[in-house]
Design an enzyme around this catalytic site. Sequence first.
Site, PDB file in Angstrom:
ATOM      1  N   GLU A   1       0.295 -36.723  28.686  1.00  0.00           N
ATOM      2  CA  GLU A   1      -1.297 -36.123  27.934  1.00  0.00           C
ATOM      3  C   GLU A   1      -2.063 -36.799  27.432  1.00  0.00           C
ATOM      4  O   GLU A   1      -3.339 -36.179  26.916  1.00  0.00           O
ATOM      5  CB  GLU A   1      -0.888 -35.580  27.246  1.00  0.00           C
ATOM      6  CG  GLU A   1       0.299 -33.849  27.519  1.00  0.00           C
ATOM      7  CD  GLU A   1       1.100 -33.241  26.198  1.00  0.00           C
ATOM      8  OE1 GLU A   1       0.134 -33.812  24.736  1.00  0.00           O
ATOM      9  OE2 GLU A   1       1.356 -32.501  26.098  1.00  0.00           O
TER      10      GLU A   1
ATOM     11  N   SER B   1       2.124   9.525  10.935  1.00  0.00           N
ATOM     12  CA  SER B   1       4.581   9.970  11.458  1.00  0.00           C
ATOM     13  C   SER B   1       4.199  10.315  13.082  1.00  0.00           C
ATOM     14  O   SER B   1       3.923  11.977  13.093  1.00  0.00           O
ATOM     15  CB  SER B   1       4.558  10.796  10.763  1.00  0.00           C
ATOM     16  OG  SER B   1       4.329   9.637   8.690  1.00  0.00           O
TER      17      SER B   1
ATOM     18  N   ASN C   1      -4.051   6.127   5.617  1.00  0.00           N
ATOM     19  CA  ASN C   1      -4.578   7.336   6.593  1.00  0.00           C
ATOM     20  C   ASN C   1      -5.198   5.972   7.771  1.00  0.00           C
ATOM     21  O   ASN C   1      -4.615   4.567   7.714  1.00  0.00           O
ATOM     22  CB  ASN C   1      -4.907   7.859   6.368  1.00  0.00           C
ATOM     23  CG  ASN C   1      -6.474   7.839   5.112  1.00  0.00           C
ATOM     24  OD1 ASN C   1      -6.849   6.290   5.447  1.00  0.00           O
ATOM     25  ND2 ASN C   1      -7.185   7.798   4.840  1.00  0.00           N
TER      26      ASN C   1
ATOM     27  N   GLN D   1     -10.851   0.387   0.301  1.00  0.00           N
ATOM     28  CA  GLN D   1     -11.394  -0.656  -0.864  1.00  0.00           C
ATOM     29  C   GLN D   1      -9.957  -1.285  -1.219  1.00  0.00           C
ATOM     30  O   GLN D   1     -10.116  -1.927  -2.083  1.00  0.00           O
ATOM     31  CB  GLN D   1     -11.842  -0.160  -1.661  1.00  0.00           C
ATOM     32  CG  GLN D   1     -12.094   1.667  -2.271  1.00  0.00           C
ATOM     33  CD  GLN D   1     -11.425   2.823  -1.523  1.00  0.00           C
ATOM     34  OE1 GLN D   1     -12.417   2.262  -0.178  1.00  0.00           O
ATOM     35  NE2 GLN D   1     -11.040   4.187  -1.848  1.00  0.00           N
TER      36      GLN D   1
ATOM     37  N   TYR E   1       0.529  -1.417  -0.077  1.00  0.00           N
ATOM     38  CA  TYR E   1      -0.346   0.204  -0.099  1.00  0.00           C
ATOM     39  C   TYR E   1       0.757   1.537  -0.097  1.00  0.00           C
ATOM     40  O   TYR E   1       1.657   1.305   1.099  1.00  0.00           O
ATOM     41  CB  TYR E   1      -0.944   0.076   1.348  1.00  0.00           C
ATOM     42  CG  TYR E   1      -2.165   1.140   1.342  1.00  0.00           C
ATOM     43  CD1 TYR E   1      -3.025   1.020   0.831  1.00  0.00           C
ATOM     44  CD2 TYR E   1      -1.811   2.633   1.293  1.00  0.00           C
ATOM     45  CE1 TYR E   1      -3.842   1.988   0.400  1.00  0.00           C
ATOM     46  CE2 TYR E   1      -2.419   3.226   0.922  1.00  0.00           C
ATOM     47  CZ  TYR E   1      -3.541   3.040   0.657  1.00  0.00           C
ATOM     48  OH  TYR E   1      -4.302   3.964   0.572  1.00  0.00           O
TER      49      TYR E   1
ATOM     50  N   GLN F   1       7.501  16.223   9.656  1.00  0.00           N
ATOM     51  CA  GLN F   1       6.736  15.345  10.229  1.00  0.00           C
ATOM     52  C   GLN F   1       4.926  15.826  10.321  1.00  0.00           C
ATOM     53  O   GLN F   1       4.037  15.105   9.818  1.00  0.00           O
ATOM     54  CB  GLN F   1       7.239  14.371  11.186  1.00  0.00           C
ATOM     55  CG  GLN F   1       8.463  13.856  11.231  1.00  0.00           C
ATOM     56  CD  GLN F   1       8.570  12.372   9.739  1.00  0.00           C
ATOM     57  OE1 GLN F   1       7.704  12.001  10.064  1.00  0.00           O
ATOM     58  NE2 GLN F   1       9.328  12.969   8.953  1.00  0.00           N
TER      59      GLN F   1
ATOM     60  N   HIS G   1      -0.180 -40.854  19.789  1.00  0.00           N
ATOM     61  CA  HIS G   1       0.944 -40.020  20.042  1.00  0.00           C
ATOM     62  C   HIS G   1       1.825 -40.981  20.418  1.00  0.00           C
ATOM     63  O   HIS G   1       3.327 -41.327  19.330  1.00  0.00           O
ATOM     64  CB  HIS G   1       0.507 -39.036  20.409  1.00  0.00           C
ATOM     65  CG  HIS G   1       0.042 -38.175  19.918  1.00  0.00           C
ATOM     66  ND1 HIS G   1      -0.962 -37.482  19.893  1.00  0.00           N
ATOM     67  CD2 HIS G   1       0.860 -36.274  19.711  1.00  0.00           C
ATOM     68  CE1 HIS G   1      -1.586 -35.949  19.331  1.00  0.00           C
ATOM     69  NE2 HIS G   1      -0.205 -35.216  19.378  1.00  0.00           N
TER      70      HIS G   1
HETATM   71  N1  NAD Z   1       4.822   5.200   8.241  1.00  0.00           N
HETATM   72  C1  NAD Z   1       5.516   5.666   6.556  1.00  0.00           C
HETATM   73  O1  NAD Z   1       5.992   4.601   6.109  1.00  0.00           O
HETATM   74  C2  NAD Z   1       4.026   6.184   6.029  1.00  0.00           C
HETATM   75  C3  NAD Z   1       4.991   7.591   5.053  1.00  0.00           C
HETATM   76  C4  NAD Z   1       4.101   8.212   4.031  1.00  0.00           C
HETATM   77  C5  NAD Z   1       3.117   8.734   4.479  1.00  0.00           C
HETATM   78  N2  NAD Z   1       2.812   8.147   5.757  1.00  0.00           N
HETATM   79  C6  NAD Z   1       1.313   8.653   6.070  1.00  0.00           C
HETATM   80  O2  NAD Z   1       0.502   8.139   5.615  1.00  0.00           O
HETATM   81  C7  NAD Z   1      -0.441   8.855   6.506  1.00  0.00           C
HETATM   82  C8  NAD Z   1      -0.798   8.894   4.159  1.00  0.00           C
HETATM   83  O3  NAD Z   1      -2.562   9.322   4.704  1.00  0.00           O
HETATM   84  P1  NAD Z   1      -3.457   9.572   3.012  1.00  0.00           P
HETATM   85  O4  NAD Z   1      -4.413  10.495   3.728  1.00  0.00           O
HETATM   86  O5  NAD Z   1      -2.571  10.815   2.720  1.00  0.00           O
HETATM   87  O6  NAD Z   1      -3.644   8.763   2.357  1.00  0.00           O
HETATM   88  P2  NAD Z   1      -3.623   6.971   2.087  1.00  0.00           P
HETATM   89  O7  NAD Z   1      -3.691   6.697   0.747  1.00  0.00           O
HETATM   90  O8  NAD Z   1      -3.659   6.598   3.375  1.00  0.00           O
HETATM   91  O9  NAD Z   1      -5.588   7.760   1.592  1.00  0.00           O
HETATM   92  C9  NAD Z   1      -6.212   7.886   1.033  1.00  0.00           C
HETATM   93  C10 NAD Z   1      -7.632   7.222   1.056  1.00  0.00           C
HETATM   94  O10 NAD Z   1      -8.301   7.128   1.859  1.00  0.00           O
HETATM   95  C11 NAD Z   1      -9.746   7.171   1.601  1.00  0.00           C
HETATM   96  N3  NAD Z   1     -10.644   7.697   2.124  1.00  0.00           N
HETATM   97  C12 NAD Z   1     -10.329   9.128   2.832  1.00  0.00           C
HETATM   98  N4  NAD Z   1     -11.377   9.561   3.101  1.00  0.00           N
HETATM   99  C13 NAD Z   1     -12.410   8.854   3.637  1.00  0.00           C
HETATM  100  C14 NAD Z   1     -13.098   8.171   3.891  1.00  0.00           C
HETATM  101  N5  NAD Z   1     -14.305  10.232   4.533  1.00  0.00           N
HETATM  102  N6  NAD Z   1     -14.565   7.330   3.776  1.00  0.00           N
HETATM  103  C15 NAD Z   1     -13.701   6.306   3.951  1.00  0.00           C
HETATM  104  N7  NAD Z   1     -12.376   6.148   2.469  1.00  0.00           N
HETATM  105  C16 NAD Z   1     -11.632   7.792   2.606  1.00  0.00           C
HETATM  106  C17 NAD Z   1      -9.794   7.399   0.446  1.00  0.00           C
HETATM  107  O11 NAD Z   1     -10.488   5.887  -0.358  1.00  0.00           O
HETATM  108  C18 NAD Z   1      -8.407   7.647  -0.777  1.00  0.00           C
HETATM  109  O12 NAD Z   1      -8.143   6.827  -1.742  1.00  0.00           O
HETATM  110  C19 NAD Z   1      -0.505   9.862   6.740  1.00  0.00           C
HETATM  111  O13 NAD Z   1      -1.028   9.809   8.053  1.00  0.00           O
HETATM  112  C20 NAD Z   1       0.224   9.538   6.746  1.00  0.00           C
HETATM  113  O14 NAD Z   1       1.027  10.725   7.905  1.00  0.00           O
HETATM  114  C21 NAD Z   1       3.159   7.324   6.577  1.00  0.00           C
HETATM  115  N1  HSO Z   2       7.790  10.685   7.080  1.00  0.00           N
HETATM  116  C1  HSO Z   2       7.352   8.942   6.603  1.00  0.00           C
HETATM  117  C2  HSO Z   2       6.836   8.360   7.476  1.00  0.00           C
HETATM  118  O1  HSO Z   2       6.917   7.909   8.919  1.00  0.00           O
HETATM  119  C3  HSO Z   2       7.831   8.757   5.206  1.00  0.00           C
HETATM  120  C4  HSO Z   2       7.755   9.357   4.647  1.00  0.00           C
HETATM  121  C5  HSO Z   2       7.688   9.826   3.134  1.00  0.00           C
HETATM  122  N2  HSO Z   2       7.768  10.648   2.193  1.00  0.00           N
HETATM  123  C6  HSO Z   2       8.270  11.849   3.674  1.00  0.00           C
HETATM  124  N3  HSO Z   2       8.024  11.098   4.168  1.00  0.00           N
HETATM  125 ZN    ZN Z   3       8.274  11.510   6.337  1.00  0.00          ZN
END
Ligand code: NAD
Ligand code: HSO
Ligand code: ZN
Length: 439
Positions: free
Chosen positions: A423, A245, A222, A199, A138, A267, A428
Amino acid sequence: MSDTTTATIARLSTRDAAFHQRLDALLDWEGVSDKAVQARVEEILADVKQRGDQAVIEATNRFDRLSVDAMEQLCLTPDQLKKAYDGLPAEQRDALAIAAERIKRYHERQKPTSWQYEEADGTVLGQKVTPLDRAGIYVPGGKAAYPSSVLMNAIPAHVAGVREIVMVVPTPDGVLNDLVLAAAHLAGVDYVFTIGGAQAVAALAYGTQSVPRVDKIVGPGNIYVATAKRAVFGQVGIDMIAGPSEIMVVSDGKTDPDWIAMDLFSQAEHDEDAQAILVSWDAEHLDAVASSIERLLPTLEREPIARASLNRRGALILCRDQAEAVEMINRIAPEHLELSVAEPGAWLDDIRHAGAIFMGRHTSEALGDYCAGPNHVLPTSGTARFSSPLGVYDFQKRSSIIHCSPEGASELGKVASVLARGEYLTAHARSAEYRIRNR
Ligand SMILES: NC(=O)c1ccc[n+]([C@@H]2O[C@H](COP(=O)([O-])OP(=O)(O)OC[C@H]3O[C@@H](n4cnc5c(N)ncnc54)[C@H](O)[C@@H]3O)[C@@H](O)[C@H]2O)c1
Ligand SMILES: N[C@H](CO)Cc1c[nH]c[nH+]1
Ligand SMILES: [Zn+2]
């Protein structure tokens, strides 16, 4: 330093009676326990399980504001990926290549080996490591597109020897990001579907007419993604439940306050729920960083997101000394920890919980996000207490190997027989006893 809240960020002191309560409130992320989100996610999962492609198409049209009517419109071909790669400006292609090379080199070192050894009775015991057949990755794409996350997910899968990599990435309003596509080409992704949210997780977990069912789903996302991953776990493997994050910086007061402010923003700008915490025993330094924050925040493109995040889950914390800072690190177990101190190496032994540790003033967390080499998919929300960065080991599993010699079977049979009869498991016991010599 007073315990007040500036326009953008909470100021806390470990000397205050209410400190622990306030810190708990900051650390609390409702996330996957949000009931409304859970209900919506369950509905989406059930719909995709039942109707497959059609449910994925409808949810994608609704949440990503598209109007497609066939799954082919949500599937990218290898040609499209290559074209995106070939069309990139040289500077971007080179940066991707350098990052990919370093990430690969780092993850090569994580490769576990199968092993065997022989007991005195001639029995050979061992462990066989096997890559997953098919992994689903993902890649977030809602608020921003993350080419770096393509590399961080797909490269360890490749190094592990996964046979097929299926990537999902949402494209809100139908906007494709060439860097994301190019990264998928470079990292050897087999299929890309431009779908996201619950989905996409459902499609990977259950399979649809078009999306192949995978063995494990990895990668951040998310709250909808995290909730869906938790719900499908068991039918399919998952890496972790990643929340928003986080960054925790510990500063000895000698780092340029502007550097630290920008590291906190790095972040905070990801998500309104991201967490950014600075801890120092130097009160004047905290004041200086607070000023830098106020001055630099308006210069960010994603200023509203960063401001919201700092307001909700940001804090500048005054602690008494280094020992108290270490206590706080282990309590918070941050996703990213920056040790902005003179001798970071001296701290390492005492740090028990952190996803990734960035050592010294020059090691900004952003370098780890893109190109240092280690993975940027890391445990959040305190889960670094029991889990690790995404790695090659997430894309492999282990089988144990037992090959008894006649002598080994005879000796072990005696032991097994006693335990089995204890047992009351007669079959066994007798199965083991048949192989005892000279019974
Ligand atoms: N840990 C990591 O390595 C890392 C790296 C990059 C990003 N992140 C995190 O990932 C997250 C990315 O989130 P994002 O929202 O930008 O992208 P995302 O791709 O996780 O989510 C987007 C999707 O959420 C769904 N969505 C949005 N609103 C909705 C609703 N009301 N009901 C149902 N589905 C809904 C939609 O299908 C949409 O395509 C952030 O929290 C960011 O901090 C973490
Ligand atoms: N800080 C995110 C992980 O928590 C990863 C990321 C992607 N691009 C920028 N930052
Ligand atoms: Zn980052």
